[in-house]
Structure formats: structure tokens, C-alpha cells
Design a protein around this motif. Structure first.
Motif, PDB file in Angstrom:
ATOM      1  N   GLU A   1       5.252 -12.441   9.444  1.00 35.91           N
ATOM      2  CA  GLU A   1       3.961 -12.115   8.857  1.00 35.91           C
ATOM      3  C   GLU A   1       4.004 -10.645   8.450  1.00 35.91           C
ATOM      4  O   GLU A   1       4.793  -9.860   8.981  1.00 35.91           O
ATOM      5  N   PHE A   2       3.157 -10.290   7.487  1.00 31.42           N
ATOM      6  CA  PHE A   2       3.085  -8.902   7.038  1.00 31.42           C
ATOM      7  C   PHE A   2       2.671  -8.000   8.188  1.00 31.42           C
ATOM      8  O   PHE A   2       1.826  -8.357   9.002  1.00 31.42           O
ATOM      9  N   VAL A   3       3.254  -6.818   8.231  1.00 33.87           N
ATOM     10  CA  VAL A   3       2.745  -5.776   9.096  1.00 33.87           C
ATOM     11  C   VAL A   3       1.454  -5.306   8.438  1.00 33.87           C
ATOM     12  O   VAL A   3       1.418  -5.067   7.228  1.00 33.87           O
ATOM     13  N   HIS A   4       0.378  -5.230   9.191  1.00 33.24           N
ATOM     14  CA  HIS A   4      -0.925  -4.866   8.616  1.00 33.24           C
ATOM     15  C   HIS A   4      -0.900  -3.434   8.081  1.00 33.24           C
ATOM     16  O   HIS A   4      -0.186  -2.584   8.581  1.00 33.24           O
ATOM     17  N   GLY A   5      -1.703  -3.207   7.055  1.00 32.05           N
ATOM     18  CA  GLY A   5      -1.826  -1.868   6.497  1.00 32.05           C
ATOM     19  C   GLY A   5      -1.299  -1.742   5.083  1.00 32.05           C
ATOM     20  O   GLY A   5      -1.009  -0.646   4.631  1.00 32.05           O
ATOM     21  N   ASN A   6      -1.181  -2.835   4.372  1.00 34.63           N
ATOM     22  CA  ASN A   6      -0.780  -2.778   2.966  1.00 34.63           C
ATOM     23  C   ASN A   6      -2.026  -2.725   2.099  1.00 34.63           C
ATOM     24  O   ASN A   6      -3.099  -3.162   2.499  1.00 34.63           O
ATOM     25  N   CYS A   7      -1.897  -2.196   0.900  1.00 35.68           N
ATOM     26  CA  CYS A   7      -3.009  -2.233  -0.049  1.00 35.68           C
ATOM     27  C   CYS A   7      -2.451  -2.165  -1.460  1.00 35.68           C
ATOM     28  O   CYS A   7      -1.293  -1.826  -1.668  1.00 35.68           O
ATOM     29  N   GLY A   8      -3.290  -2.491  -2.421  1.00 34.32           N
ATOM     30  CA  GLY A   8      -2.943  -2.362  -3.824  1.00 34.32           C
ATOM     31  C   GLY A   8      -3.801  -1.277  -4.444  1.00 34.32           C
ATOM     32  O   GLY A   8      -4.924  -1.039  -4.001  1.00 34.32           O
ATOM     33  N   VAL A   9      -3.273  -0.607  -5.442  1.00 34.80           N
ATOM     34  CA  VAL A   9      -4.039   0.362  -6.231  1.00 34.80           C
ATOM     35  C   VAL A   9      -3.699   0.101  -7.688  1.00 34.80           C
ATOM     36  O   VAL A   9      -2.531   0.135  -8.066  1.00 34.80           O
ATOM     37  N   SER A  10      -4.734  -0.193  -8.485  1.00 28.28           N
ATOM     38  CA  SER A  10      -4.483  -0.450  -9.904  1.00 28.28           C
ATOM     39  C   SER A  10      -4.855   0.786 -10.714  1.00 28.28           C
ATOM     40  O   SER A  10      -5.839   1.452 -10.432  1.00 28.28           O
ATOM     41  N   ILE A  11      -4.015   1.074 -11.687  1.00 27.89           N
ATOM     42  CA  ILE A  11      -4.306   2.151 -12.635  1.00 27.89           C
ATOM     43  C   ILE A  11      -5.139   1.503 -13.733  1.00 27.89           C
ATOM     44  O   ILE A  11      -4.683   0.580 -14.409  1.00 27.89           O
ATOM     45  N   MET A  12      -6.384   1.985 -13.855  1.00 27.71           N
ATOM     46  CA  MET A  12      -7.331   1.366 -14.784  1.00 27.71           C
ATOM     47  C   MET A  12      -6.858   1.570 -16.220  1.00 27.71           C
ATOM     48  O   MET A  12      -6.310   2.591 -16.544  1.00 27.71           O
ATOM     49  N   ARG A  13      -6.927   0.739 -16.947  1.00 29.52           N
ATOM     50  CA  ARG A  13      -7.417  -0.549 -17.306  1.00 29.52           C
ATOM     51  C   ARG A  13      -6.311  -1.570 -17.231  1.00 29.52           C
ATOM     52  O   ARG A  13      -6.538  -2.621 -16.653  1.00 29.52           O
ATOM     53  N   SER A  14      -5.144  -1.266 -17.763  1.00 30.02           N
ATOM     54  CA  SER A  14      -4.086  -2.282 -17.779  1.00 30.02           C
ATOM     55  C   SER A  14      -3.686  -2.737 -16.388  1.00 30.02           C
ATOM     56  O   SER A  14      -3.366  -3.907 -16.182  1.00 30.02           O
ATOM     57  N   GLY A  15      -3.691  -1.849 -15.420  1.00 30.93           N
ATOM     58  CA  GLY A  15      -3.321  -2.213 -14.061  1.00 30.93           C
ATOM     59  C   GLY A  15      -4.240  -3.242 -13.448  1.00 30.93           C
ATOM     60  O   GLY A  15      -3.852  -4.004 -12.557  1.00 30.93           O
ATOM     61  N   GLU A  16      -5.480  -3.281 -13.935  1.00 26.48           N
ATOM     62  CA  GLU A  16      -6.428  -4.268 -13.418  1.00 26.48           C
ATOM     63  C   GLU A  16      -5.993  -5.699 -13.741  1.00 26.48           C
ATOM     64  O   GLU A  16      -6.395  -6.633 -13.053  1.00 26.48           O
ATOM     65  N   ALA A  17      -5.145  -5.852 -14.740  1.00 27.26           N
ATOM     66  CA  ALA A  17      -4.613  -7.180 -15.070  1.00 27.26           C
ATOM     67  C   ALA A  17      -3.754  -7.722 -13.927  1.00 27.26           C
ATOM     68  O   ALA A  17      -3.586  -8.930 -13.804  1.00 27.26           O
ATOM     69  N   MET A  18      -3.248  -6.844 -13.066  1.00 24.89           N
ATOM     70  CA  MET A  18      -2.374  -7.265 -11.973  1.00 24.89           C
ATOM     71  C   MET A  18      -3.135  -7.603 -10.694  1.00 24.89           C
ATOM     72  O   MET A  18      -2.563  -8.175  -9.772  1.00 24.89           O
ATOM     73  N   GLU A  19      -4.397  -7.258 -10.636  1.00 22.56           N
ATOM     74  CA  GLU A  19      -5.175  -7.483  -9.413  1.00 22.56           C
ATOM     75  C   GLU A  19      -5.270  -8.959  -9.038  1.00 22.56           C
ATOM     76  O   GLU A  19      -5.153  -9.316  -7.872  1.00 22.56           O
ATOM     77  N   HIS A  20      -5.490  -9.804 -10.027  1.00 19.77           N
ATOM     78  CA  HIS A  20      -5.622 -11.246  -9.755  1.00 19.77           C
ATOM     79  C   HIS A  20      -4.335 -11.793  -9.142  1.00 19.77           C
ATOM     80  O   HIS A  20      -4.377 -12.575  -8.185  1.00 19.77           O
ATOM     81  N   GLY A  21      -3.188 -11.381  -9.682  1.00 19.22           N
ATOM     82  CA  GLY A  21      -1.903 -11.834  -9.142  1.00 19.22           C
ATOM     83  C   GLY A  21      -1.707 -11.398  -7.698  1.00 19.22           C
ATOM     84  O   GLY A  21      -1.198 -12.159  -6.872  1.00 19.22           O
ATOM     85  N   LEU A  22      -2.138 -10.175  -7.376  1.00 18.68           N
ATOM     86  CA  LEU A  22      -2.026  -9.705  -6.000  1.00 18.68           C
ATOM     87  C   LEU A  22      -2.971 -10.472  -5.085  1.00 18.68           C
ATOM     88  O   LEU A  22      -2.600 -10.897  -4.000  1.00 18.68           O
ATOM     89  N   ARG A  23      -4.202 -10.688  -5.546  1.00 16.69           N
ATOM     90  CA  ARG A  23      -5.173 -11.437  -4.726  1.00 16.69           C
ATOM     91  C   ARG A  23      -4.750 -12.893  -4.544  1.00 16.69           C
ATOM     92  O   ARG A  23      -5.032 -13.494  -3.512  1.00 16.69           O
ATOM     93  N   ASP A  24      -4.065 -13.471  -5.536  1.00 13.56           N
ATOM     94  CA  ASP A  24      -3.559 -14.838  -5.382  1.00 13.56           C
ATOM     95  C   ASP A  24      -2.553 -14.931  -4.234  1.00 13.56           C
ATOM     96  O   ASP A  24      -2.431 -15.968  -3.594  1.00 13.56           O
ATOM     97  N   CYS A  25      -1.822 -13.849  -4.006  1.00 11.19           N
ATOM     98  CA  CYS A  25      -0.796 -13.840  -2.960  1.00 11.19           C
ATOM     99  C   CYS A  25      -1.313 -13.304  -1.630  1.00 11.19           C
ATOM    100  O   CYS A  25      -0.815 -13.680  -0.577  1.00 11.19           O
ATOM    101  N   CYS A  26      -2.267 -12.390  -1.682  1.00 11.67           N
ATOM    102  CA  CYS A  26      -2.814 -11.743  -0.475  1.00 11.67           C
ATOM    103  C   CYS A  26      -4.327 -11.724  -0.603  1.00 11.67           C
ATOM    104  O   CYS A  26      -4.909 -10.745  -1.086  1.00 11.67           O
ATOM    105  N   ARG A  27      -4.946 -12.762  -0.172  1.00 10.42           N
ATOM    106  CA  ARG A  27      -6.374 -12.988  -0.392  1.00 10.42           C
ATOM    107  C   ARG A  27      -7.254 -11.825   0.055  1.00 10.42           C
ATOM    108  O   ARG A  27      -8.206 -11.475  -0.617  1.00 10.42           O
ATOM    109  N   SER A  28      -6.962 -11.205   1.193  1.00 12.85           N
ATOM    110  CA  SER A  28      -7.868 -10.190   1.726  1.00 12.85           C
ATOM    111  C   SER A  28      -7.350  -8.757   1.591  1.00 12.85           C
ATOM    112  O   SER A  28      -7.863  -7.857   2.234  1.00 12.85           O
ATOM    113  N   ILE A  29      -6.355  -8.535   0.755  1.00 12.00           N
ATOM    114  CA  ILE A  29      -5.784  -7.196   0.614  1.00 12.00           C
ATOM    115  C   ILE A  29      -6.804  -6.246  -0.009  1.00 12.00           C
ATOM    116  O   ILE A  29      -7.572  -6.630  -0.884  1.00 12.00           O
ATOM    117  N   ARG A  30      -6.826  -5.029   0.469  1.00 14.77           N
ATOM    118  CA  ARG A  30      -7.720  -4.013  -0.086  1.00 14.77           C
ATOM    119  C   ARG A  30      -7.111  -3.483  -1.383  1.00 14.77           C
ATOM    120  O   ARG A  30      -5.896  -3.323  -1.489  1.00 14.77           O
TER     121      ARG A  30
END
Length: 191
Positions: A89-118
Motif C-alpha cells: 500500500e502507498f506510504v501516506h503523505g502523497n499529493c498532486g499539484v497541478s500547474i493551472m490550466r493545462s495541468g488541471e487536465a491531469m487531475e481526473h487521471g490522478l483522482r481515478d487512481c487515488c480517489r482521496s489524494i489531496r
């Protein structure tokens, strides 16, 4: 559940280190699927729907491989049939940071893999006169300094990032001398 700390995830499909940039740049192992997706998003006649579909598939491949770069720990769980299963299992303490605007396109893909990631956000603007990039907005989880961060941006001038941030590892699906600057406009339908 028993746990034991381990290193990063093991995967036979490990990204290839791009020798022109050293160990900081990892590229997904090339295959026909990735090449086809790259072809579709570069074709000027591609519809927006097909562009988004193929971009989302590429994003998901990169996100999944990015998650393999994060630390895991070994765990043993009991299955519904009362058997032990040795997993991770993942060691807790990971997060994503998107660079607005184009980076926001990647948020859905990250949430699909890690539902509760910050997920945090950064808005960077470049001064047209000086060419200097500045952060105009940033919102991060409060404890970001203790987290492993997946910085999300689908197009990048890799060499400039590696030169300025030697501690950062860049993971991508392809290195190309021509940066597809149309990505955000096509993905969000503002072209």
C-alpha cells in the motif's frame, strides 16, 4: 494487518532514463499504443473529442507510472476466504499539484487512481517583456513540505526544469523538440 516499509514499487514496465538529460528524466517505455496516442493528439485534423480521449489515456499511463515512483510499504491482509495475502500500500503523505490550466487536465487521471489524494494548484505567468516566470497563485496542502508531490503539467520544456530544479524527476510519455503549445486550448475547447 502487518506493515513493513519498502522502497518504490517494482514494475517490469519501468520508464527508460533519457540519456540526454540524465537520471532526472524518465520516459515511458515506447510502444505502439503510446505512439498512436501521440500521433492522434498531434494531428491537426483530430476532433476535440478524440483529442481529449487520447490525451486522457496518455495522462492515465503517465499518472500510473508516476505512482510507481512513490514509496510503498509491504502489508499482509486477510482475504474474505480467511487466507493471508502479502501485498503493498502507498506510504501516506502523497499529493498532486497541478500547474493551472493545462495541468488541471491531469487531475481526473490522478483522482481515478487515488480517489482521496489531496491536490494543490499553482498559477504561473510569464512576463512578456522579461520572459521571467512568476508564481501568481499557489494553494497547497498545509503539510506539503512532508509530502511526496506529483507535479502535473502535460507539456514542459524539460531541459529548463531539469537545469533549474536538479532534485526533480520528470516522467513523460515522450520527448519531442516541438512542444505542443496547443494542448490546453484543444483540451478545454478554447482553440
Amino acid at each position: 494487518m502487518k506493515t513493513k516499509e519498502t522502497g518504490k514499487g517494482d514494475n517490469e514496465d519501468i520508464p527508460v532514463v533519457h540519456h540526454d538529460f540524465g537520471k532526472q528524466l524518465k520516459v515511458l517505455k515506447p510502444n505502439n499504443q503510446i505512439r498512436e496516442l501521440q500521433t492522434v493528439i498531434r494531428d491537426r485534423t483530430t476532433s476535440r473529442g478524440d483529442f481529449v480521449f487520447c490525451a486522457d489515456r496518455l495522462i492515465r499511463l503517465v499518472v500510473e507510472q508516476g505512482l510507481n515512483q512513490l514509496p510503498y510499504k509491504n502489508v499482509t491482509v486477510t482475504t474474505p476466504t480467511s487466507y493471508s495475502y502479502d501485498g503493498v500500500e502507498f506510504v501516506h503523505g502523497n499529493c498532486g499539484v497541478s500547474i493551472m490550466r493545462s495541468g488541471e487536465a491531469m487531475e481526473h487521471g490522478l483522482r481515478d487512481c487515488c480517489r482521496s489524494i489531496r491536490i494543490g494548484k499553482i498559477l504561473i505567468k510569464t512576463n512578456e517583456d522579461t520572459g521571467e516566470a512568476r508564481v501568481y497563485y499557489a494553494k497547497f496542502p498545509q503539510d506539503i513540505s512532508r509530502r511526496k508531490v506529483l507535479l502535473m503539467y502535460p507539456i514542459l520544456r524539460v531541459k529548463s526544469v531539469i537545469d533549474h530544479f536538479p532534485e526533480v524527476t520528470v516522467l513523460t510519455s515522450e520527448v519531442d523538440p516541438v512542444i505542443p503549445t496547443h494542448f490546453g486550448q484543444k483540451y478545454f475547447g478554447t482553440d
